[in-house]
Write a protein that holds these residues in place. Sequence first.
Motif, short mmCIF file in Angstrom:
data_model
loop_
_atom_site.label_atom_id
_atom_site.label_comp_id
_atom_site.label_asym_id
_atom_site.label_seq_id
_atom_site.Cartn_x
_atom_site.Cartn_y
_atom_site.Cartn_z
N PHE A 94 0.85 -1.20 0.00
CA PHE A 94 0.00 0.00 0.00
C PHE A 94 0.88 1.25 0.00
CE2 PHE A 94 -2.81 -3.27 1.55
CZ PHE A 94 -4.06 -2.92 1.05
N PHE A 95 0.70 2.08 -1.02
CA PHE A 95 1.40 3.36 -1.10
C PHE A 95 0.43 4.44 -0.62
CE2 PHE A 95 3.75 0.65 -3.93
CZ PHE A 95 5.08 1.02 -3.70
N LEU A 96 0.73 5.01 0.55
CA LEU A 96 -0.25 5.81 1.26
C LEU A 96 -0.05 7.32 1.09
CD1 LEU A 96 -0.40 3.86 4.63
CD2 LEU A 96 -1.62 3.44 2.48
N ARG A 97 -1.15 7.99 0.79
CA ARG A 97 -1.16 9.45 0.84
C ARG A 97 -1.29 9.84 2.31
NH1 ARG A 97 -5.83 12.16 0.51
NH2 ARG A 97 -6.78 10.49 -0.73
N ALA A 98 -0.22 10.40 2.85
CA ALA A 98 -0.10 10.53 4.31
C ALA A 98 -1.05 11.54 4.91
CB ALA A 98 1.34 10.87 4.68
N PRO B 77 8.29 2.47 7.69
CA PRO B 77 7.61 1.90 6.53
C PRO B 77 8.59 1.27 5.56
CG PRO B 77 7.73 4.29 6.36
CD PRO B 77 8.25 3.93 7.72
N THR B 78 8.07 0.51 4.64
CA THR B 78 8.89 -0.02 3.55
C THR B 78 9.45 1.16 2.76
OG1 THR B 78 7.55 -2.01 3.41
CG2 THR B 78 8.85 -1.44 1.47
N MET B 79 10.77 1.14 2.52
CA MET B 79 11.42 2.32 1.93
C MET B 79 11.31 2.34 0.41
SD MET B 79 12.22 4.08 4.51
CE MET B 79 13.27 5.36 3.82
N ALA C 260 -3.68 -1.20 10.60
CA ALA C 260 -4.41 -2.42 10.26
C ALA C 260 -3.80 -3.09 9.03
CB ALA C 260 -5.88 -2.10 10.01
N MET C 261 -3.28 -2.32 8.12
CA MET C 261 -2.61 -2.89 6.94
C MET C 261 -1.39 -3.70 7.36
SD MET C 261 -2.78 0.43 4.45
CE MET C 261 -4.36 1.12 3.93
N ILE C 262 -0.60 -3.15 8.27
CA ILE C 262 0.59 -3.85 8.77
C ILE C 262 0.18 -5.14 9.48
CG2 ILE C 262 2.48 -3.73 10.45
CD1 ILE C 262 3.04 -2.09 7.99
N GLU C 263 -0.82 -5.05 10.35
CA GLU C 263 -1.25 -6.24 11.08
C GLU C 263 -1.91 -7.27 10.17
OE1 GLU C 263 -3.26 -5.52 14.76
OE2 GLU C 263 -1.76 -4.05 15.43
N GLY C 264 -2.33 -6.84 8.99
CA GLY C 264 -2.89 -7.76 8.02
C GLY C 264 -1.82 -8.44 7.17
N GLY C 265 -0.52 -8.14 7.45
CA GLY C 265 0.57 -8.78 6.75
C GLY C 265 1.01 -8.09 5.48
N HIS C 266 0.60 -6.83 5.30
CA HIS C 266 0.92 -6.09 4.09
C HIS C 266 2.10 -5.13 4.33
CE1 HIS C 266 -2.81 -7.73 2.59
NE2 HIS C 266 -3.46 -7.21 3.64
N ASP C 267 2.65 -4.61 3.25
CA ASP C 267 3.66 -3.56 3.33
C ASP C 267 2.99 -2.21 3.18
OD1 ASP C 267 5.90 -5.05 3.79
OD2 ASP C 267 6.71 -4.91 1.75
N VAL C 268 3.55 -1.22 3.87
CA VAL C 268 3.08 0.16 3.76
C VAL C 268 4.24 1.02 3.31
CG1 VAL C 268 2.42 2.14 5.16
CG2 VAL C 268 1.19 -0.02 5.42
N ALA C 269 4.02 1.85 2.28
CA ALA C 269 5.09 2.67 1.72
C ALA C 269 4.59 4.09 1.47
CB ALA C 269 5.62 2.03 0.43
N ILE D 243 3.48 8.48 8.41
CA ILE D 243 3.24 7.04 8.25
C ILE D 243 3.95 6.25 9.33
CG2 ILE D 243 3.60 5.06 6.72
CD1 ILE D 243 3.32 7.07 4.35
N THR D 244 5.19 6.64 9.63
CA THR D 244 5.95 5.94 10.69
C THR D 244 5.22 6.01 12.02
OG1 THR D 244 8.06 6.43 9.60
CG2 THR D 244 8.14 5.89 11.94
N GLU D 245 4.74 7.18 12.38
CA GLU D 245 4.04 7.32 13.66
C GLU D 245 2.74 6.54 13.66
OE1 GLU D 245 3.23 10.78 16.95
OE2 GLU D 245 3.26 11.35 14.84
N ALA D 246 2.07 6.49 12.52
CA ALA D 246 0.80 5.77 12.44
C ALA D 246 0.99 4.27 12.61
CB ALA D 246 0.12 6.06 11.11
#
Length: 490
Positions: free
Chosen positions: A328-332, A389-391, A344-353, A381-384
């Motif tokens: 997931f590439f997130l608009r912060a 996050p994935t770099m 929730a994305m992280i806990e679902g096993g996904h990457d966040v970028a 994103i880091t604080e959230a």
Amino acid sequence: MRLFHTTTSTNHLFTKVIMFLTAVALLAGCDIFGGKEDSLGADRITNEKVQKITRYEGKMSRAIPYVYTAKKELSLTFNGMGDQETMKRLLDELDAHQIKATFFLPGMRVAEEPDIANEILSRGHEIENNTLNRLDMSKLSYEQMVKEIQLANEVIKKETGVAPRYVRTKTGDYNDDVRLAAAQLGMDAVVSYNINPKDWDMKDAEVIGEYVERYISRGGIISLNTDINPEVISSIAHIAKAATDIGYKLIPLKDLVANGGERKPLEQIPGYDAAKMNLEDKDAKYELVYQADTNKKQIALTFDDWGSDKTVTKILDILAEHDVPATFFLRAQGVENNPNLARAMIEGGHDVANHSYTHPVITTLTPEQLQQDLVKAHQVITEAIQEQPTMLFRPPTGEIDDQAGRTIAAAGYPVIAMYDVTTLDWDVNNSAADIVNGIMRKTQDGSIILLHMLDNIHTIEALPVVLESLRSKGFSFVKMSDMMDLKGRQ
């Protein structure tokens, strides 16, 4: 048998009059009895009045606008205390939908009609402190704040046996003095809210429900009033449906807090400074990745931007049902308003970028503007998600040039994530069939598929078909960082 017993003994009424006059005297800071001797107990009031309250110097009580959790839970809370008929109807409606709520009650109303407060408790709901008289706390001295909260605590405890742990002001607004006053009284937190349908603006039930549906969130705190708009009662059905439709449960605030956690400050999270301002980008090297060079039938499914909790949760549920990891590439800027959803994305096993903060066309920005936006997005994103996050950085709209590439790399993101499969699913005119057909036609080994998590487009409708169809062709899904062996590159 009546729901609320209203007969009050002479002695009980006399006690309530004393309590009311005491509160007025304490808050007004004057002797309303005109002398030290009075049959109503002026000596005691005068003695209480002269006992000065020293400003608390310890740690402030927590401020809770929402609870940090990735669980599908939130709380429905009420302010004030309506009349007997209103409260009976409200409690019956909550029972009908099996909702346990949290009621912030004014101390003076509890003193006036304790039977209502006790009925709230008997129905399984939670009672907390809405201050004594719901005054504007910003206009009170620190001493008056303490007394407003303390007297309400005492009244609620006396009439119901419950010692409140949370306090909320009439408007939900607070300052440091309110938090200090709460801490001085041993209270856990000052509670506000993050979902406010503004029922006091006399909105109808459907509009209130639509607002909650739009802004519903994990760990969210909904704020409604019991004594202003009668439509609040009818709105309960709409709110219950909004929660049920995406599998969320409405629980009392104390349970929501107990099930949640506390977020670490940004500076305590490893990797928070992995992105930083660095305008010396002359020699910065970057890599544009459109597709993985692999002979394996691996593909990466990626989602850009941000959407409502309802939309993104449906995407997460579909991915979980099909056991598919995504990136997931997130608009912060959206993450900032709903950090629990990113977690929730992280806990679902996904990457966040990183997909920027404001979603600008980066080729129109100066290097300084671009890095400021990118670094802010990284920190939000880091604080959230409470971890680095994935770099990977994906430029909004996919536009990039050499200068922007070097600027991004110099700030800490040398790998720029592009894509080779896109169907313009962000355009509502592209149907689910268009999305499916486009993906199936273009996808090959190592493909990076671009989709979006925007509201009111056809991606959710297309997604299950896409996943099943790609699997039937022998493709396996991996996170983009794994397909690229991002750790091995660093």
